[in-house]
Design a protein around this motif. Sequence first.
Motif, PDB file in Angstrom:
ATOM      1  N   MET A   1       0.857  -1.175   0.000  1.00  0.00           N
ATOM      2  CA  MET A   1       0.000   0.000   0.000  1.00  0.00           C
ATOM      3  C   MET A   1       0.899   1.233   0.000  1.00  0.00           C
ATOM      4  O   MET A   1       1.792   1.357   0.816  1.00  0.00           O
ATOM      5  N   SER A   2       0.629   2.138  -0.914  1.00  0.00           N
ATOM      6  CA  SER A   2       1.444   3.347  -0.996  1.00  0.00           C
ATOM      7  C   SER A   2       1.103   4.297   0.147  1.00  0.00           C
ATOM      8  O   SER A   2       0.048   4.194   0.769  1.00  0.00           O
ATOM      9  N   LEU A   3       1.991   5.237   0.395  1.00  0.00           N
ATOM     10  CA  LEU A   3       1.764   6.225   1.447  1.00  0.00           C
ATOM     11  C   LEU A   3       0.517   7.051   1.133  1.00  0.00           C
ATOM     12  O   LEU A   3      -0.273   7.351   2.019  1.00  0.00           O
ATOM     13  N   ARG A   4       0.333   7.380  -0.130  1.00  0.00           N
ATOM     14  CA  ARG A   4      -0.851   8.155  -0.531  1.00  0.00           C
ATOM     15  C   ARG A   4      -2.126   7.373  -0.215  1.00  0.00           C
ATOM     16  O   ARG A   4      -3.082   7.920   0.322  1.00  0.00           O
ATOM     17  N   THR A   5      -2.132   6.087  -0.526  1.00  0.00           N
ATOM     18  CA  THR A   5      -3.292   5.248  -0.242  1.00  0.00           C
ATOM     19  C   THR A   5      -3.524   5.157   1.262  1.00  0.00           C
ATOM     20  O   THR A   5      -4.662   5.214   1.722  1.00  0.00           O
ATOM     21  N   THR A   6      -2.455   5.041   2.021  1.00  0.00           N
ATOM     22  CA  THR A   6      -2.569   4.988   3.473  1.00  0.00           C
ATOM     23  C   THR A   6      -3.226   6.257   4.004  1.00  0.00           C
ATOM     24  O   THR A   6      -4.094   6.204   4.875  1.00  0.00           O
ATOM     25  N   GLN A   7      -2.822   7.410   3.473  1.00  0.00           N
ATOM     26  CA  GLN A   7      -3.408   8.677   3.891  1.00  0.00           C
ATOM     27  C   GLN A   7      -4.885   8.756   3.514  1.00  0.00           C
ATOM     28  O   GLN A   7      -5.707   9.253   4.284  1.00  0.00           O
ATOM     29  N   LEU A   8      -5.247   8.249   2.337  1.00  0.00           N
ATOM     30  CA  LEU A   8      -6.648   8.226   1.928  1.00  0.00           C
ATOM     31  C   LEU A   8      -7.476   7.380   2.886  1.00  0.00           C
ATOM     32  O   LEU A   8      -8.547   7.796   3.337  1.00  0.00           O
ATOM     33  N   VAL A   9      -6.973   6.200   3.207  1.00  0.00           N
ATOM     34  CA  VAL A   9      -7.688   5.295   4.107  1.00  0.00           C
ATOM     35  C   VAL A   9      -7.818   5.915   5.489  1.00  0.00           C
ATOM     36  O   VAL A   9      -8.877   5.837   6.127  1.00  0.00           O
ATOM     37  N   THR A  10      -6.766   6.566   5.969  1.00  0.00           N
ATOM     38  CA  THR A  10      -6.809   7.228   7.275  1.00  0.00           C
ATOM     39  C   THR A  10      -7.906   8.288   7.296  1.00  0.00           C
ATOM     40  O   THR A  10      -8.668   8.389   8.258  1.00  0.00           O
ATOM     41  N   LEU A  11      -8.017   9.067   6.245  1.00  0.00           N
ATOM     42  CA  LEU A  11      -9.077  10.074   6.166  1.00  0.00           C
ATOM     43  C   LEU A  11     -10.460   9.414   6.126  1.00  0.00           C
ATOM     44  O   LEU A  11     -11.405   9.901   6.744  1.00  0.00           O
ATOM     45  N   LEU A  12     -10.567   8.313   5.402  1.00  0.00           N
ATOM     46  CA  LEU A  12     -11.860   7.642   5.301  1.00  0.00           C
ATOM     47  C   LEU A  12     -12.372   7.138   6.646  1.00  0.00           C
ATOM     48  O   LEU A  12     -13.571   7.033   6.852  1.00  0.00           O
ATOM     49  N   LEU A  13     -11.458   6.843   7.541  1.00  0.00           N
ATOM     50  CA  LEU A  13     -11.858   6.358   8.858  1.00  0.00           C
ATOM     51  C   LEU A  13     -12.599   7.417   9.671  1.00  0.00           C
ATOM     52  O   LEU A  13     -13.356   7.078  10.577  1.00  0.00           O
ATOM     53  N   ILE A  14     -12.379   8.689   9.347  1.00  0.00           N
ATOM     54  CA  ILE A  14     -13.018   9.755  10.122  1.00  0.00           C
ATOM     55  C   ILE A  14     -14.116  10.487   9.348  1.00  0.00           C
ATOM     56  O   ILE A  14     -14.794  11.336   9.904  1.00  0.00           O
ATOM     57  N   ILE A  15     -14.280  10.134   8.082  1.00  0.00           N
ATOM     58  CA  ILE A  15     -15.296  10.792   7.250  1.00  0.00           C
ATOM     59  C   ILE A  15     -16.616  10.038   7.352  1.00  0.00           C
ATOM     60  O   ILE A  15     -16.648   8.809   7.319  1.00  0.00           O
ATOM     61  N   ASP A  16     -17.694  10.798   7.468  1.00  0.00           N
ATOM     62  CA  ASP A  16     -19.038  10.231   7.511  1.00  0.00           C
ATOM     63  C   ASP A  16     -19.333   9.552   6.170  1.00  0.00           C
ATOM     64  O   ASP A  16     -19.244  10.198   5.118  1.00  0.00           O
ATOM     65  N   PRO A  17     -19.671   8.250   6.174  1.00  0.00           N
ATOM     66  CA  PRO A  17     -19.957   7.549   4.922  1.00  0.00           C
ATOM     67  C   PRO A  17     -21.067   8.209   4.097  1.00  0.00           C
ATOM     68  O   PRO A  17     -21.005   8.216   2.862  1.00  0.00           O
ATOM     69  N   ALA A  18     -22.069   8.782   4.758  1.00  0.00           N
ATOM     70  CA  ALA A  18     -23.150   9.458   4.027  1.00  0.00           C
ATOM     71  C   ALA A  18     -22.619  10.695   3.305  1.00  0.00           C
ATOM     72  O   ALA A  18     -23.015  10.989   2.173  1.00  0.00           O
ATOM     73  N   ALA A  19     -21.700  11.415   3.941  1.00  0.00           N
ATOM     74  CA  ALA A  19     -21.094  12.590   3.305  1.00  0.00           C
ATOM     75  C   ALA A  19     -20.261  12.165   2.103  1.00  0.00           C
ATOM     76  O   ALA A  19     -20.236  12.853   1.079  1.00  0.00           O
ATOM     77  N   PHE A  20     -19.597  11.016   2.213  1.00  0.00           N
ATOM     78  CA  PHE A  20     -18.805  10.488   1.101  1.00  0.00           C
ATOM     79  C   PHE A  20     -19.699  10.203  -0.091  1.00  0.00           C
ATOM     80  O   PHE A  20     -19.405  10.610  -1.215  1.00  0.00           O
TER      81      PHE A  20
END
Length: 73
Positions: A1-20
């Motif tokens: 997993m690239s660092l960029r992908t890791t950062q994306l996943v980290t953000l997804l953990l705190i983002i409301d799925p409905a907002a996504f």
Amino acid sequence: MSLRTTQLVTLLLIIDPAAFVQKFGAPIDQLESLVAAKTVTIARLMEIAPAGTSDPTSGLYNTTMYSMAGASG
């Protein structure tokens, strides 16, 4: 997993799925195809991240740059 992908996943953990879904028109489980299409980026995720969320972009390439500096020295 690239660092960029890791950062994306980290953000997804705190983002409301409905907002996504509202922002990107697709559920989080379609992240891989949305990233490949350049629909989802760190900058666009930051638009829906909770207030006070640190933007990981500034440190995204630190490890790479430190490695390059060490190799050239």
